[in-house]
Design a protein around this motif. Structure first.
Motif, PDB file in Angstrom:
ATOM      1  N   HIS A   9       0.848  -1.188   0.000  1.00  0.00           N
ATOM      2  CA  HIS A   9       0.000   0.000   0.000  1.00  0.00           C
ATOM      3  C   HIS A   9       0.885   1.240   0.000  1.00  0.00           C
ATOM      4  O   HIS A   9       1.202   1.799   1.037  1.00  0.00           O
ATOM      5  CB  HIS A   9      -0.936  -0.035   1.211  1.00  0.00           C
ATOM      6  N   GLY A  10       1.318   1.634  -1.183  1.00  0.00           N
ATOM      7  CA  GLY A  10       2.161   2.813  -1.333  1.00  0.00           C
ATOM      8  C   GLY A  10       3.637   2.564  -1.094  1.00  0.00           C
ATOM      9  O   GLY A  10       4.434   3.497  -1.102  1.00  0.00           O
ATOM     10  N   VAL A  11       4.028   1.318  -0.893  1.00  0.00           N
ATOM     11  CA  VAL A  11       5.431   0.957  -0.648  1.00  0.00           C
ATOM     12  C   VAL A  11       5.755  -0.297  -1.464  1.00  0.00           C
ATOM     13  O   VAL A  11       4.908  -1.171  -1.626  1.00  0.00           O
ATOM     14  CB  VAL A  11       5.686   0.688   0.861  1.00  0.00           C
ATOM     15  N   ALA A  12       6.979  -0.358  -1.961  1.00  0.00           N
ATOM     16  CA  ALA A  12       7.467  -1.550  -2.642  1.00  0.00           C
ATOM     17  C   ALA A  12       8.771  -1.971  -1.984  1.00  0.00           C
ATOM     18  O   ALA A  12       9.616  -1.132  -1.665  1.00  0.00           O
ATOM     19  CB  ALA A  12       7.682  -1.277  -4.127  1.00  0.00           C
ATOM     20  N   VAL A  13       8.923  -3.274  -1.770  1.00  0.00           N
ATOM     21  CA  VAL A  13      10.089  -3.817  -1.078  1.00  0.00           C
ATOM     22  C   VAL A  13      10.735  -4.883  -1.962  1.00  0.00           C
ATOM     23  O   VAL A  13      10.061  -5.798  -2.431  1.00  0.00           O
ATOM     24  CB  VAL A  13       9.658  -4.427   0.282  1.00  0.00           C
ATOM     25  N   VAL A  80      13.369  -1.366   1.169  1.00  0.00           N
ATOM     26  CA  VAL A  80      12.344  -0.483   0.615  1.00  0.00           C
ATOM     27  C   VAL A  80      12.884   0.108  -0.682  1.00  0.00           C
ATOM     28  O   VAL A  80      13.922   0.775  -0.696  1.00  0.00           O
ATOM     29  CB  VAL A  80      11.939   0.618   1.612  1.00  0.00           C
ATOM     30  N   ALA A  81      12.179  -0.145  -1.782  1.00  0.00           N
ATOM     31  CA  ALA A  81      12.592   0.316  -3.105  1.00  0.00           C
ATOM     32  C   ALA A  81      11.761   1.493  -3.589  1.00  0.00           C
ATOM     33  O   ALA A  81      12.214   2.268  -4.429  1.00  0.00           O
ATOM     34  CB  ALA A  81      12.488  -0.846  -4.104  1.00  0.00           C
ATOM     35  N   GLU A  85       9.210   7.336   2.252  1.00  0.00           N
ATOM     36  CA  GLU A  85       8.593   8.209   3.267  1.00  0.00           C
ATOM     37  C   GLU A  85       7.382   7.534   3.920  1.00  0.00           C
ATOM     38  O   GLU A  85       7.173   7.655   5.128  1.00  0.00           O
ATOM     39  CB  GLU A  85       8.211   9.560   2.667  1.00  0.00           C
ATOM     40  N   THR A  86       6.597   6.817   3.135  1.00  0.00           N
ATOM     41  CA  THR A  86       5.442   6.099   3.684  1.00  0.00           C
ATOM     42  C   THR A  86       5.904   5.003   4.635  1.00  0.00           C
ATOM     43  O   THR A  86       5.358   4.845   5.732  1.00  0.00           O
ATOM     44  CB  THR A  86       4.577   5.517   2.552  1.00  0.00           C
ATOM     45  N   ALA A  87       6.939   4.250   4.233  1.00  0.00           N
ATOM     46  CA  ALA A  87       7.476   3.196   5.110  1.00  0.00           C
ATOM     47  C   ALA A  87       8.018   3.805   6.400  1.00  0.00           C
ATOM     48  O   ALA A  87       7.797   3.267   7.485  1.00  0.00           O
ATOM     49  CB  ALA A  87       8.560   2.409   4.385  1.00  0.00           C
ATOM     50  N   ARG A  88       8.709   4.941   6.293  1.00  0.00           N
ATOM     51  CA  ARG A  88       9.228   5.616   7.493  1.00  0.00           C
ATOM     52  C   ARG A  88       8.094   6.053   8.416  1.00  0.00           C
ATOM     53  O   ARG A  88       8.214   5.962   9.639  1.00  0.00           O
ATOM     54  CB  ARG A  88      10.050   6.832   7.097  1.00  0.00           C
ATOM     55  N   ARG A  91       6.951   3.143  10.407  1.00  0.00           N
ATOM     56  CA  ARG A  91       7.943   2.644  11.362  1.00  0.00           C
ATOM     57  C   ARG A  91       8.840   3.800  11.799  1.00  0.00           C
ATOM     58  O   ARG A  91      10.037   3.832  11.507  1.00  0.00           O
ATOM     59  CB  ARG A  91       8.778   1.529  10.729  1.00  0.00           C
ATOM     60  N   PRO A  92       8.271   4.785  12.501  1.00  0.00           N
ATOM     61  CA  PRO A  92       9.034   5.985  12.862  1.00  0.00           C
ATOM     62  C   PRO A  92      10.249   5.687  13.736  1.00  0.00           C
ATOM     63  O   PRO A  92      10.206   4.804  14.593  1.00  0.00           O
ATOM     64  CB  PRO A  92       8.022   6.855  13.606  1.00  0.00           C
ATOM     65  N   GLY A  93      11.324   6.430  13.462  1.00  0.00           N
ATOM     66  CA  GLY A  93      12.532   6.307  14.259  1.00  0.00           C
ATOM     67  C   GLY A  93      13.418   5.133  13.912  1.00  0.00           C
ATOM     68  O   GLY A  93      14.440   4.914  14.552  1.00  0.00           O
ATOM     69  N   VAL A  94      13.050   4.363  12.890  1.00  0.00           N
ATOM     70  CA  VAL A  94      13.821   3.179  12.506  1.00  0.00           C
ATOM     71  C   VAL A  94      14.737   3.548  11.337  1.00  0.00           C
ATOM     72  O   VAL A  94      14.330   4.241  10.410  1.00  0.00           O
ATOM     73  CB  VAL A  94      12.865   2.026  12.105  1.00  0.00           C
ATOM     74  N   LYS A  95      15.968   3.068  11.381  1.00  0.00           N
ATOM     75  CA  LYS A  95      16.901   3.302  10.282  1.00  0.00           C
ATOM     76  C   LYS A  95      16.360   2.655   9.008  1.00  0.00           C
ATOM     77  O   LYS A  95      15.737   1.594   9.063  1.00  0.00           O
ATOM     78  CB  LYS A  95      18.280   2.736  10.606  1.00  0.00           C
TER      79      LYS A  95
END
Length: 181
Positions: A9-13, A80-81, A85-88, A91-95
């Motif tokens: 959903h808005g992210v590709a890995v 994350v490809a 920003e959506t993935a971040r 999962r806030p604060g994660v490298k």
């Protein structure tokens, strides 16, 4: 599946780590005993099997078939490809390297929920699996993570040297390596 891109959903890995489960022949598989939860695994391949793990997070598997054998591959980690920003935000604060490291984290980064259970991964829209990579990836194999039965089966596969791959953790309930229970 290694090197393929899983779109959520808005992210590709880009998939960097997977773990195989042999269904009815594998005591570590959810489908070893047929239940309502594992029913999706007995159907056609290329469907998404999403389940809640320990009541806390979701995990995603690709049903690989053949039908009625209930084999599936757990997607354990990725890079994350698209949609960084959506993935971040999920999962806030994660490298960045750890956004999709581990099956629960990967599902969260992709925004996967039980609503995605049964999604056909070969469609062109929505939750889907991209084409195999054009260049082969170097693969390493080892024992599966966190399973207490068939713990030494080397059905965990990862892109060799990729920093997004999760650490190996043997289940404390598994017999000592090289022994049977």
């Amino acid at each position: 599946m290694l090197g393929r891109v899983l779109h959520g959903h808005g992210v590709a890995v880009r998939i960097t780590e997977v773990e195989a489960y042999g269904g009815v022949d594998d005591p570590a598989s959810h489908a070893f005993t047929r239940t309502a939860r594992s029913e999706i695994m007995y159907g056609p391949p290329w469907r998404l099997y999403v389940y809640r793990s320990y009541g806390m997070h979701f995990c995603a598997n690709v049903v690989t078939g053949p039908t009625n054998r209930a084999a599936a591959v757990l997607i354990r980690a990725g890079e994350v490809a698209e949609g960084l920003e959506t993935a971040r935000s999920r999962r806030p604060g994660v490298k960045d390297v750890a956004l999709a490291r581990g099956p629960g984290n990967l599902a969260r980064a992709l925004g996967l929920t039980l609503d995605d259970l049964g999604a056909d991964l070969l469609v062109s829209e929505g939750v889907r699996l991209g084409e195999p990579p054009s260049d082969p990836v170097q693969v390493t194999a080892g024992p599966r993570v966190g399973v207490s039965k068939a713990a030494d089966v080397p059905w965990r596969f990862w892109v060799t040297g990729d920093p997004t791959v999760s650490a190996y953790r043997r289940s404390p309930r598994a017999p000592a390596a090289g022994t049977t229970a």
